[in-house]
Design a protein around this motif. Structure first.
Motif, PDB file in Angstrom:
ATOM      1  N   PRO A  20       0.840  -1.200   0.000  1.00 29.53           N
ATOM      2  CA  PRO A  20       0.000   0.000   0.000  1.00 29.53           C
ATOM      3  C   PRO A  20       0.873   1.247   0.000  1.00 29.53           C
ATOM      4  O   PRO A  20       2.089   1.180   0.197  1.00 29.53           O
ATOM      5  CB  PRO A  20      -0.770  -0.124   1.313  1.00 29.53           C
ATOM      6  N   THR A  21       0.249   2.392  -0.204  1.00 24.38           N
ATOM      7  CA  THR A  21       0.986   3.640  -0.061  1.00 24.38           C
ATOM      8  C   THR A  21       1.167   3.936   1.431  1.00 24.38           C
ATOM      9  O   THR A  21       0.442   3.395   2.280  1.00 24.38           O
ATOM     10  CB  THR A  21       0.238   4.806  -0.722  1.00 24.38           C
ATOM     11  N   ALA A  28      -5.166   3.287   7.651  1.00 25.27           N
ATOM     12  CA  ALA A  28      -5.682   1.975   8.077  1.00 25.27           C
ATOM     13  C   ALA A  28      -5.329   1.691   9.537  1.00 25.27           C
ATOM     14  O   ALA A  28      -6.133   1.128  10.284  1.00 25.27           O
ATOM     15  CB  ALA A  28      -5.108   0.895   7.160  1.00 25.27           C
ATOM     16  N   ARG A  29      -4.144   2.088   9.982  1.00 23.50           N
ATOM     17  CA  ARG A  29      -3.729   1.857  11.367  1.00 23.50           C
ATOM     18  C   ARG A  29      -4.567   2.695  12.327  1.00 23.50           C
ATOM     19  O   ARG A  29      -4.945   2.228  13.410  1.00 23.50           O
ATOM     20  CB  ARG A  29      -2.249   2.174  11.527  1.00 23.50           C
ATOM     21  N   ARG A  30      -4.882   3.919  11.929  1.00 27.55           N
ATOM     22  CA  ARG A  30      -5.709   4.763  12.789  1.00 27.55           C
ATOM     23  C   ARG A  30      -7.118   4.182  12.938  1.00 27.55           C
ATOM     24  O   ARG A  30      -7.734   4.297  14.006  1.00 27.55           O
ATOM     25  CB  ARG A  30      -5.805   6.168  12.190  1.00 27.55           C
ATOM     26  N   LEU A  31      -7.589   3.553  11.843  1.00 26.02           N
ATOM     27  CA  LEU A  31      -8.950   2.999  11.861  1.00 26.02           C
ATOM     28  C   LEU A  31      -8.970   1.533  12.281  1.00 26.02           C
ATOM     29  O   LEU A  31     -10.042   0.915  12.315  1.00 26.02           O
ATOM     30  CB  LEU A  31      -9.594   3.149  10.476  1.00 26.02           C
ATOM     31  N   ARG A  41      -1.919  -2.063  -3.222  1.00 30.75           N
ATOM     32  CA  ARG A  41      -2.489  -0.725  -3.174  1.00 30.75           C
ATOM     33  C   ARG A  41      -3.971  -0.676  -3.567  1.00 30.75           C
ATOM     34  O   ARG A  41      -4.779  -0.072  -2.842  1.00 30.75           O
ATOM     35  CB  ARG A  41      -1.676   0.202  -4.079  1.00 30.75           C
ATOM     36  N   PRO A  42      -4.399  -1.300  -4.703  1.00 29.56           N
ATOM     37  CA  PRO A  42      -5.819  -1.232  -5.059  1.00 29.56           C
ATOM     38  C   PRO A  42      -6.711  -1.907  -4.016  1.00 29.56           C
ATOM     39  O   PRO A  42      -7.830  -1.441  -3.757  1.00 29.56           O
ATOM     40  CB  PRO A  42      -5.889  -1.971  -6.407  1.00 29.56           C
ATOM     41  N   ILE A  47     -10.620  -1.578   0.677  1.00 26.26           N
ATOM     42  CA  ILE A  47     -10.940  -1.808   2.094  1.00 26.26           C
ATOM     43  C   ILE A  47     -11.237  -0.480   2.795  1.00 26.26           C
ATOM     44  O   ILE A  47     -12.198  -0.352   3.573  1.00 26.26           O
ATOM     45  CB  ILE A  47      -9.781  -2.556   2.791  1.00 26.26           C
ATOM     46  N   LEU A  48     -10.434   0.531   2.514  1.00 22.80           N
ATOM     47  CA  LEU A  48     -10.656   1.840   3.125  1.00 22.80           C
ATOM     48  C   LEU A  48     -12.000   2.425   2.687  1.00 22.80           C
ATOM     49  O   LEU A  48     -12.742   2.992   3.517  1.00 22.80           O
ATOM     50  CB  LEU A  48      -9.516   2.791   2.745  1.00 22.80           C
ATOM     51  N   ARG A  49     -12.318   2.304   1.422  1.00 25.08           N
ATOM     52  CA  ARG A  49     -13.603   2.831   0.946  1.00 25.08           C
ATOM     53  C   ARG A  49     -14.774   2.118   1.617  1.00 25.08           C
ATOM     54  O   ARG A  49     -15.784   2.749   1.962  1.00 25.08           O
ATOM     55  CB  ARG A  49     -13.709   2.688  -0.577  1.00 25.08           C
ATOM     56  N   ARG A  50     -14.634   0.800   1.792  1.00 26.73           N
ATOM     57  CA  ARG A  50     -15.720   0.034   2.397  1.00 26.73           C
ATOM     58  C   ARG A  50     -15.996   0.519   3.827  1.00 26.73           C
ATOM     59  O   ARG A  50     -17.158   0.678   4.227  1.00 26.73           O
ATOM     60  CB  ARG A  50     -15.381  -1.453   2.382  1.00 26.73           C
ATOM     61  N   HIS A  51     -14.953   0.778   4.581  1.00 30.42           N
ATOM     62  CA  HIS A  51     -15.139   1.168   5.975  1.00 30.42           C
ATOM     63  C   HIS A  51     -15.496   2.652   6.119  1.00 30.42           C
ATOM     64  O   HIS A  51     -16.027   3.058   7.163  1.00 30.42           O
ATOM     65  CB  HIS A  51     -13.874   0.854   6.784  1.00 30.42           C
ATOM     66  N   LEU A  52     -15.237   3.438   5.083  1.00 24.66           N
ATOM     67  CA  LEU A  52     -15.563   4.871   5.134  1.00 24.66           C
ATOM     68  C   LEU A  52     -16.803   5.203   4.303  1.00 24.66           C
ATOM     69  O   LEU A  52     -17.147   6.372   4.151  1.00 24.66           O
ATOM     70  CB  LEU A  52     -14.372   5.698   4.627  1.00 24.66           C
ATOM     71  N   ARG A  53     -17.452   4.177   3.789  1.00 24.18           N
ATOM     72  CA  ARG A  53     -18.571   4.396   2.864  1.00 24.18           C
ATOM     73  C   ARG A  53     -19.684   5.222   3.514  1.00 24.18           C
ATOM     74  O   ARG A  53     -20.219   6.150   2.900  1.00 24.18           O
ATOM     75  CB  ARG A  53     -19.109   3.052   2.373  1.00 24.18           C
ATOM     76  N   GLY A  54     -20.032   4.893   4.731  1.00 25.91           N
ATOM     77  CA  GLY A  54     -21.110   5.623   5.387  1.00 25.91           C
ATOM     78  C   GLY A  54     -20.743   7.074   5.626  1.00 25.91           C
ATOM     79  O   GLY A  54     -21.525   7.989   5.344  1.00 25.91           O
ATOM     80  N   ALA A  55     -19.531   7.301   6.154  1.00 23.11           N
ATOM     81  CA  ALA A  55     -19.105   8.670   6.461  1.00 23.11           C
ATOM     82  C   ALA A  55     -18.995   9.523   5.202  1.00 23.11           C
ATOM     83  O   ALA A  55     -19.296  10.725   5.223  1.00 23.11           O
ATOM     84  CB  ALA A  55     -17.778   8.638   7.209  1.00 23.11           C
TER      85      ALA A  55
END
Length: 402
Positions: A20-21, A28-31, A41-42, A47-55
């Motif tokens: 990843p970048t 990811a570590r913060r979350l 990376r993709p 994964i990040l989009r999935r967990h931030l989708r609602g916000a």
């Protein structure tokens, strides 16, 4: 931007497919998300989009299909990788496809090691084609000289000749250029700047009375086509009058196609581009048909000549179109299927020759006319801005005959 150094492309692809970048890893570590130093990376982005989708109020993706899962498993096998498990949605599936494409491209580039100018063989649905490498895109695809969109993934190509192999490179490079020229879908759509090589052959004005009488005089005594060749070279406006050329008409005599020589190539330039006609002259005293209504020997010979020219153009298209300044023939926009015109024999129309003429036009795109027809056309007024040959309807029967 496309790259010319395959090593840089491979390095970037491997980085994309293996880690990843730094920013993705920090977030990811913060979350407290399942992303580590080995997450591609993709996939990390998915994964990040999935967990931030609602916000972030992002739309919910569809579930990954069975077909997508099977494709990912195939790609994993091709690259010697372990297939991922528990893919949660279509976005993550797409991310893994991107990863395996990058790995496959990196592995293929490592083996191929292409540099600009190298000639490779490309497997296509229409058969194998040669391509000259121009650059490499960020996704690993090879870009080839010869037109926008001409590219291929590296796992679909094989090296044929490197620039550093002069013993085999010249022939392969020539063939690659012909294949690239054949891919151009509208070669006739050229600009005025492409006509520089033809300027010396440009013809203006309608046939004069003197030109028409010279043609008639030559016909009175001609035993073969040579006198007709000479009179038409002296009065090229007779042939130029046959084609539509609002932007210019060009009559090029005695064009050498290596072992073949075309009597004339005639071109008309309009807003629709340039259109070429391949002209073959045969004896004025030749017959048109034999007893059973089939083409006589001279007509068959002329048909074969035009077929030979077309075959040669197919195999040498880039050379034919290339500027004289670049050691080409300067026949801008010419096509291998250019219309053919056979001028042979004399006389009026009869049922058998007319049926033969129409069949040849329909099946071969070759027009057959007599010298008497040429004399008549040279003395008529066009009336409309179309060439005398162009304005004839394919199925029209003229009272005067061929």
């Amino acid at each position: 931007m496309p790259e010319t150094d395959w090593r840089k492309v491979v390095m970037n692809l491997r980085n994309l497919a293996t880690q990843p970048t730094a920013e993705q890893l920090r977030l990811a570590r913060r979350l407290d998300l399942p992303v580590n130093e080995k997450t591609p990376r993709p996939v990390a982005a998915a994964i990040l989009r999935r967990h931030l989708r609602g916000a972030l109020e992002l739309p919910t993706p569809d579930a990954a299909t069975d077909g997508a899962i099977e494709y990912i498993e195939d790609l994993a096998e091709q690259t010697g990788s372990r297939a991922p498990s528990d893919i949660e949605d279509s976005e993550e599936a797409d991310a893994w496809v991107e990863v395996f494409h990058a790995r496959r491209a990196a592995d293929s580039l490592d083996l191929l090691q292409p540099t600009p100018g190298d000639i490779v063989q490309v497997a296509t649905k229409d058969g194998d084609r040669l391509g000259e490498v121009a650059s490499i895109s960020a996704d690993g695809q090879l870009n080839f000289r010869g037109g926008y969109g001409y590219r291929a993934r590296p796992h679909r190509v094989q090296m044929v000749a490197r620039v550093t192999q002069p013993s085999v490179y010249k022939e392969a490079h020539y063939k690659a250029r012909q294949h690239a020229a054949a891919r151009i879908t509208n070669p006739q759509m050229i600009g005025p700047g492409h006509l520089a090589d033809l300027e010396q052959w440009q013809v203006s004005g309608d046939p004069s009375k003197a030109a028409r009488l010279a043609l008639i005089d030559a016909l009175e005594t001609a035993q073969d086509e040579r006198p007709m060749q000479l009179v038409l070279e002296r009065h090229p406006e007779i042939l130029a009058y046959l084609v539509t050329g609002h932007g210019g008409a060009y009559v090029v005599p005695q064009v050498s196609f290596h072992k073949y020589v075309a009597d004339f190539l005639v071109a008309g330039y309009t807003s629709a581009g340039i259109q070429w006609t391949l002209v073959e002259l045969e004896r004025p005293n030749a017959k048109l048909t034999i007893n059973d209504g089939q083409a006589a020997k001279e007509v068959r010979k002329a048909q074969q000549q035009i077929a030979d020219w077309r075959n040669w153009l197919t195999d040498n298209l880039d050379y034919a179109r290339r500027s004289v300044r670049e050691n080409g023939l300067g026949l801008a926009g010419i096509r291998p299927d250019a219309r053919g015109l056979i001028i042979v024999g004399r006389g009026q129309m009869s049922d058998a020759p007319d049926a033969l003429r129409q069949r040849i036009e329909r099946e071969q795109r070759v027009v057959v006319r007599t010298y008497d027809w040429l004399v008549r056309q040279s003395g008529q007024s066009r009336g409309l801005p179309f060439g005398m040959l162009d304005r004839e309807l394919p199925d029209a029967a003229e009272d005067e005959g061929w």
